[in-house]
Design an enzyme around this catalytic site. Sequence first.
Site, mmCIF file in Angstrom:
data_model
loop_
_atom_site.group_PDB
_atom_site.id
_atom_site.type_symbol
_atom_site.label_atom_id
_atom_site.label_comp_id
_atom_site.label_asym_id
_atom_site.label_seq_id
_atom_site.Cartn_x
_atom_site.Cartn_y
_atom_site.Cartn_z
ATOM 1 N N ASN A 71 0.804 -1.221 0.000
ATOM 2 C CA ASN A 71 0.000 0.000 0.000
ATOM 3 C C ASN A 71 0.837 1.271 0.000
ATOM 4 O OD1 ASN A 71 -2.731 0.780 -0.134
ATOM 5 N ND2 ASN A 71 -2.717 1.420 2.020
ATOM 6 N N ARG A 72 2.126 1.154 -0.286
ATOM 7 C CA ARG A 72 3.008 2.321 -0.338
ATOM 8 C C ARG A 72 3.885 2.342 -1.586
ATOM 9 N NH1 ARG A 72 -0.004 2.807 3.291
ATOM 10 N NH2 ARG A 72 0.370 3.570 5.433
ATOM 11 N N HIS A 117 -9.590 -2.527 4.373
ATOM 12 C CA HIS A 117 -8.544 -2.661 5.384
ATOM 13 C C HIS A 117 -9.142 -2.800 6.781
ATOM 14 C CE1 HIS A 117 -4.952 -1.533 2.939
ATOM 15 N NE2 HIS A 117 -5.889 -0.976 2.182
ATOM 16 N N TYR A 165 1.349 8.735 0.161
ATOM 17 C CA TYR A 165 1.017 7.350 0.504
ATOM 18 C C TYR A 165 1.194 6.373 -0.661
ATOM 19 C CZ TYR A 165 -0.788 8.761 5.041
ATOM 20 O OH TYR A 165 -0.894 9.239 6.321
ATOM 21 N N THR A 167 -1.010 4.688 -2.568
ATOM 22 C CA THR A 167 -1.818 3.543 -2.170
ATOM 23 C C THR A 167 -2.180 2.645 -3.348
ATOM 24 O OG1 THR A 167 -3.875 4.787 -2.460
ATOM 25 C CG2 THR A 167 -2.842 4.859 -0.282
ATOM 26 N N THR A 168 -2.534 1.419 -3.008
ATOM 27 C CA THR A 168 -2.970 0.443 -4.005
ATOM 28 C C THR A 168 -4.173 0.968 -4.788
ATOM 29 O OG1 THR A 168 -2.258 -1.240 -2.433
ATOM 30 C CG2 THR A 168 -3.559 -1.997 -4.291
ATOM 31 N N ARG A 169 -5.110 1.560 -4.089
ATOM 32 C CA ARG A 169 -6.358 2.029 -4.718
ATOM 33 C C ARG A 169 -6.152 3.252 -5.601
ATOM 34 N NH1 ARG A 169 -6.326 2.716 0.719
ATOM 35 N NH2 ARG A 169 -6.131 4.851 1.501
ATOM 36 N N GLU A 179 -11.545 1.496 6.146
ATOM 37 C CA GLU A 179 -10.702 1.090 7.286
ATOM 38 C C GLU A 179 -11.614 0.808 8.472
ATOM 39 O OE1 GLU A 179 -7.062 0.119 8.509
ATOM 40 O OE2 GLU A 179 -6.945 1.696 6.989
#
Length: 319
Positions: A71-72, A117, A165, A167-169, A179
């Site tokens: 995720n990073r 998450h 971040y 992120t994956t998304r 989350e």
Amino acid sequence: MTSISVVDKPPVRRIAIFGGTHGNELSGVFLVKHWQENGAEIQRRGMDVTPFLTNPRAVKKCTRYIDCDLNRVFDPDSLRRTVVEDIPYEVRRAQEINHIFGPKGSDDAYDLIFDLHNTTSNMGGTLILENSRDDFTIQMFHYIKNALAPECCPVLLIEHPSLKYATTRSVAKHPVGVEVGPQPQGVVRADALDTMRKIVKHGLDFVQLFNEGKEFPPCTIEVFKIMEKVDYPRNKNDEVIAIIHPKLQDQDWQPLNNGDPLFLTLDGEVIAYKGDCTVYPTFINEAAYYEKKQAFVKTVKVKLTAARIRSSASDQNTS
């Protein structure tokens, strides 16, 4: 007169639901595996909804990641890194995900990704927003919050000039983080899974209404904007020497004022918060963030307003 101010947005057709970005956050893992076997619950007319397990090796080992945090690593350098034998597994996987659901930042990228998450912090069912100018996602969050009421559904805005971040998304045009906590790593709680399931349902319902031509009036939501990551007190050897104070533990989203206790040393010394304004901590004592040197993040409350929107090519007259 109201129609003049309407912002037409493209319909949202291609949607992915990611689970297992972190392999030991099991609500999303369980839901995605279930929906891969029986996806009727997440299908909507005029939409292609794909449940996808993002980090299968970490899921198999029930660990957060194999080589590095998936995720990073959706930054440009990682996504174009040359694939060699010793490349970290998650970087290779990020490139695969970007190929399937992206490319990131392109017209061909998926319209929307829900990334599921869990947290060990007492955050409840939280929505994570990456772009304060994303009218569509703000409208969706407004819809989800109203649908869940009176149950609380905080929104965390992670837009920040220096905290990146990747992120994956973020592959999608509209990235949505979900989350839910508290839930221990490697554990599934029925209440956390149910909250996550409801958030996804209401999000998909919103998209269907939008695609079918429903016009959403201007709305305003309160969000918690991330300001700073706060580390634990450490000694000269970089070892943690104080823990989260009992009065701060589990108080995610609650006001923190100057003089309030933050940390407690093992000798009984209280370390207080020093600040000239009220902040709202979250991700308090998150287990996965010890390695990231993060005890909690400080946020402030801000209000975001989204324009009136409607789909530019609705399904309202199709059969």
